[in-house]
Design an enzyme around this catalytic site. Sequence first.
Site, PDB file in Angstrom:
ATOM      1  N   TYR A 120       0.817  -1.215   0.000  1.00 53.60           N
ATOM      2  CA  TYR A 120       0.000   0.000   0.000  1.00 53.60           C
ATOM      3  C   TYR A 120       0.851   1.266   0.000  1.00 53.60           C
ATOM      4  CZ  TYR A 120      -4.294  -2.597   1.055  1.00 53.60           C
ATOM      5  OH  TYR A 120      -5.383  -3.434   1.013  1.00 53.60           O
ATOM      6  N   ASP A 129      -5.299  -4.608   6.736  1.00 56.47           N
ATOM      7  CA  ASP A 129      -6.520  -4.114   6.104  1.00 56.47           C
ATOM      8  C   ASP A 129      -7.551  -5.243   6.015  1.00 56.47           C
ATOM      9  OD1 ASP A 129      -8.281  -2.491   4.795  1.00 56.47           O
ATOM     10  OD2 ASP A 129      -7.277  -2.592   2.860  1.00 56.47           O
ATOM     11  N   ASP A 178      -2.635 -16.828   6.479  1.00 53.26           N
ATOM     12  CA  ASP A 178      -3.752 -17.682   6.058  1.00 53.26           C
ATOM     13  C   ASP A 178      -4.267 -18.522   7.231  1.00 53.26           C
ATOM     14  OD1 ASP A 178      -1.235 -18.754   5.821  1.00 53.26           O
ATOM     15  OD2 ASP A 178      -1.548 -19.747   3.910  1.00 53.26           O
ATOM     16  N   LYS A 207       3.636 -13.568   6.280  1.00 52.21           N
ATOM     17  CA  LYS A 207       3.729 -14.695   5.343  1.00 52.21           C
ATOM     18  C   LYS A 207       5.226 -14.894   5.061  1.00 52.21           C
ATOM     19  CE  LYS A 207       1.599 -17.573   2.472  1.00 52.21           C
ATOM     20  NZ  LYS A 207       0.637 -18.619   2.825  1.00 52.21           N
TER      21      LYS A 207
END
Length: 366
Positions: free
Chosen positions: A125, A249, A225, A192
């Site tokens: 972002y 987000d 995840d 991740k």
Amino acid sequence: MKTYDITLIPGDGIGPELAEVTRKCLEATGVQFRWDVQEAGVDVMAKLGTPLPDSVLESIRKNKIAIKSPITTPVGTGFRSVNVALRKELDMYACVRPCKSYEGVRSRYQNIDLVIVRENTEDLYAGIEFQKGTKECQEVIEFINRYAAKKIRPDSGVSIKPISVFGTERIVRYAFEYARKYKRRKVTAVHKANIMKFSDGLFLEVAREVAKQYPDIEFDDRIVDNMSMQLVQTPELYDVLVLPNLYGDILSDLCAGLIGGLGVAPGANIGSNGALFEATHGSAPKYKGLNKVNPTAMILSGVLMLRYLEEHDSADRLEQAVAEVIREGKDVTYDMKASRNDPTAVGTREMGDAIIRKMELSKAGR
Ligand code: NAD
């Protein structure tokens, strides 16, 4: 008694109605405010040619605290989101979203009490993007293809994901300081790192280092995840989550879903130089001027502002009043009724008035 100078941005769409109700609720706590009302958004764009006049930024820089209603991001006008611009300009690096269940809100879950601490300035972002087919994009692709083992296809668009030691350290430190201040038991870093070793991997490595300086607070980490699944299955195992921008987000909305949706999800953007409080939801233009939508998320953002100002007694009273009105389920907006067409639903202003009456009753009873 102290008077606080606060920048108040009524925004557009449903924003002005929510700002008015929130202002009244905040004033009813007895805390003294001097409001510096600043217009931003699509309505002011028609008048001044920009959705974010300089005076708004100047006011926030001066007052260092702002409360803002939602603002529409016009599509296809060439203007960037005012919301993103404000956070960036003022380097509000932490987006804090407490997600707490209130009895009476319709939700599949009860007893949720999580806090999302999202990094606000870096990651995918950061706004560093190259459009497919442009000269710059071609050069970036050629440069990367020279150095990376894997090749980027020439017809790609490219978004860059920077994650720095500086940015990670300050957001993780903020999460631990928050946990300490509000007596939370655990911080979980979400990432991740197994796939993105040099961006998310760095985030995790720095988070582990910072965690060592807070031995009084438990620390663990989860892959994003797996975290998403666990939040749905066993949210009670988690407390404060600290995340890079993109995962922050997405999981903010997931957690808003756990507590009953956007109408009840407050937020704060915190920087080293000030803070801006705003609901998670947007400007819902179709409800503009109808006195219909739920003011809870904005009022609870006001509660977060009171806590930031260390006005904890007033914050507790306002939060309690909101909780009681929701629990009773009488003077609440359509989205909090069992049926969306329930004729007993009240308007935005009337729900605000009911909250103020509750505060007055509790004051009289003391
Ligand atoms: P939105 O949150 O405005 O509305 C989505 C739906 O959620 C609405 O149609 C409504 O059904 C419901 N909703 C939202 N707020 C509610 C409330 N207080 N009470 C009851 N129901 C409520 O999202 P959107 O339609 O995707 O976005 C509209 C505009 O808002 C866009 O221009 C977007 O860019 C902007 N936006 C601004 C902010 C901000 O100011 N921080 C945040 C998100 C979106």
